[in-house]
Design a protein around this motif. Structure first.
Motif, PDB file in Angstrom:
ATOM      1  N   ALA A  33       0.825  -1.204   0.000  1.00 22.43           N
ATOM      2  CA  ALA A  33       0.000   0.000   0.000  1.00 22.43           C
ATOM      3  C   ALA A  33       0.865   1.263   0.000  1.00 22.43           C
ATOM      4  O   ALA A  33       0.542   2.251  -0.667  1.00 22.43           O
ATOM      5  N   LYS A  34       1.957   1.235   0.741  1.00 26.10           N
ATOM      6  CA  LYS A  34       2.851   2.393   0.766  1.00 26.10           C
ATOM      7  C   LYS A  34       3.482   2.635  -0.596  1.00 26.10           C
ATOM      8  O   LYS A  34       3.574   3.787  -1.065  1.00 26.10           O
ATOM      9  N   ALA A  35       3.898   1.555  -1.272  1.00 24.41           N
ATOM     10  CA  ALA A  35       4.491   1.711  -2.602  1.00 24.41           C
ATOM     11  C   ALA A  35       3.459   2.211  -3.607  1.00 24.41           C
ATOM     12  O   ALA A  35       3.765   3.061  -4.461  1.00 24.41           O
ATOM     13  N   LEU A  36       2.240   1.732  -3.513  1.00 21.53           N
ATOM     14  CA  LEU A  36       1.203   2.193  -4.437  1.00 21.53           C
ATOM     15  C   LEU A  36       0.860   3.658  -4.187  1.00 21.53           C
ATOM     16  O   LEU A  36       0.639   4.424  -5.140  1.00 21.53           O
ATOM     17  N   LYS A  37       0.835   4.064  -2.932  1.00 18.14           N
ATOM     18  CA  LYS A  37       0.511   5.453  -2.622  1.00 18.14           C
ATOM     19  C   LYS A  37       1.600   6.399  -3.109  1.00 18.14           C
ATOM     20  O   LYS A  37       1.315   7.517  -3.567  1.00 18.14           O
ATOM     21  N   PRO A  83      -4.509   2.633  -2.379  1.00 16.38           N
ATOM     22  CA  PRO A  83      -4.424   1.220  -1.976  1.00 16.38           C
ATOM     23  C   PRO A  83      -5.790   0.537  -2.073  1.00 16.38           C
ATOM     24  O   PRO A  83      -6.855   1.163  -1.936  1.00 16.38           O
ATOM     25  N   GLY A  84      -5.755  -0.769  -2.295  1.00 13.92           N
ATOM     26  CA  GLY A  84      -6.970  -1.542  -2.416  1.00 13.92           C
ATOM     27  C   GLY A  84      -7.536  -1.965  -1.083  1.00 13.92           C
ATOM     28  O   GLY A  84      -7.076  -1.544   0.001  1.00 13.92           O
ATOM     29  N   GLN A 118      -3.192  -1.252   4.214  1.00  8.06           N
ATOM     30  CA  GLN A 118      -3.039  -0.098   5.082  1.00  8.06           C
ATOM     31  C   GLN A 118      -1.925   0.797   4.542  1.00  8.06           C
ATOM     32  O   GLN A 118      -0.830   0.330   4.269  1.00  8.06           O
ATOM     33  N   ALA A 119      -2.248   2.077   4.420  1.00  8.32           N
ATOM     34  CA  ALA A 119      -1.269   3.024   3.898  1.00  8.32           C
ATOM     35  C   ALA A 119      -0.254   3.385   4.965  1.00  8.32           C
ATOM     36  O   ALA A 119      -0.556   3.396   6.144  1.00  8.32           O
TER      37      ALA A 119
END
Length: 232
Positions: free
Chosen positions: A216-220, A226-227, A231-232
């Motif tokens: 989630a951190k990499a996607l943000k 995030p899906g 968790q971000a």
């Protein structure tokens, strides 16, 4: 509707003419009081007119509102489909599927990966389930699993739950009947003590949670939201 003074068989009887006039006059007065049009006298020997039932049978249809179509013409709305009020349970997909599962042993998998096995006793139109003699099946991946198909990939244990279990329908992912001939020796799993399975399952959930947080951190950082479950 009127009274026919001439009977179909036999000649006229004395007093029939005055009786017919009195009957017709009474009928006209009763129809006028009810606001209905006066009946039309029928000719002797003519077939009787159809009886009007009133209500929806003689109701005037609503006027159709014409709407121009793409070619410039006018077309009325399509006729409204009238369905019966009382539909059998088989008319609904959820009910027809659950109807055959009542009083049978079922396996229910929820969205949070929890699994319950019990006898389905009741349900409703929202697929809310009521189970009795219910057990919770806890599963964890076998850390010793390899590509060898003879080595089980999952470790499981069944925990007996007291009372009656009610499951909300929106949380159900899969609901299927259990094969009673094969439930004692399921394929690809091995029964393990509860303490060992719980500890292994908790560790695997923690690892999955940490992995999802990194994803989630990499996607943000890449500008992607995030899906579900991350968790971000």
């Amino acid at each position: 509707m009127s009274y026919n003074p001439n009977p179909p068989h036999g000649g006229a009887r004395p007093g029939d003419s005055s009786m017919a006039q009195n009957f017709n006059s009474m009928l006209q007065r009763s129809l006028q009081e009810q606001g209905q049009p006066e009946p039309v006298a029928e000719a002797p020997g003519a077939p009787p007119q159809a009886i009007g039932y009133g209500g929806v049978y003689n109701a005037t249809p609503p006027p159709q509102q014409l709407t121009p179509n793409a070619l410039g013409g006018a077309r009325g709305p399509p006729p409204q489909q009238i369905l019966p009020v009382d539909l059998p349970p088989q008319a609904f997909l959820t009910s027809s599927m659950l109807l055959d599962m009542v009083d049978k042993k079922v396996d229910v998998l929820l969205r949070d990966e929890k699994e319950y096995i019990g006898i389905l006793r009741s349900y409703d139109q929202f697929a809310n389930l009521v189970l009795t003699e219910c057990t919770e099946r806890i599963a964890a991946r076998n850390p010793e699993a390899t590509s060898d198909p003879t080595v089980p990939k999952w470790l499981i244990c069944d925990v007996k739950l007291p009372g009656v279990m009610t499951i909300r329908g929106e949380n159900v992912t899969i609901c299927a009947t259990v094969d009673l001939d094969r439930e004692d020796s399921p394929k690809g799993v091995v029964f393990t003590p509860e303490k060992e399975v719980r500890a292994l399952a908790a560790a695997q959930r923690a690892d999955k949670k940490e992995l999802d947080a990194r994803k989630a951190k990499a996607l943000k950082q890449a500008g992607i939201e995030p899906g579900f479950g991350m968790q971000a």
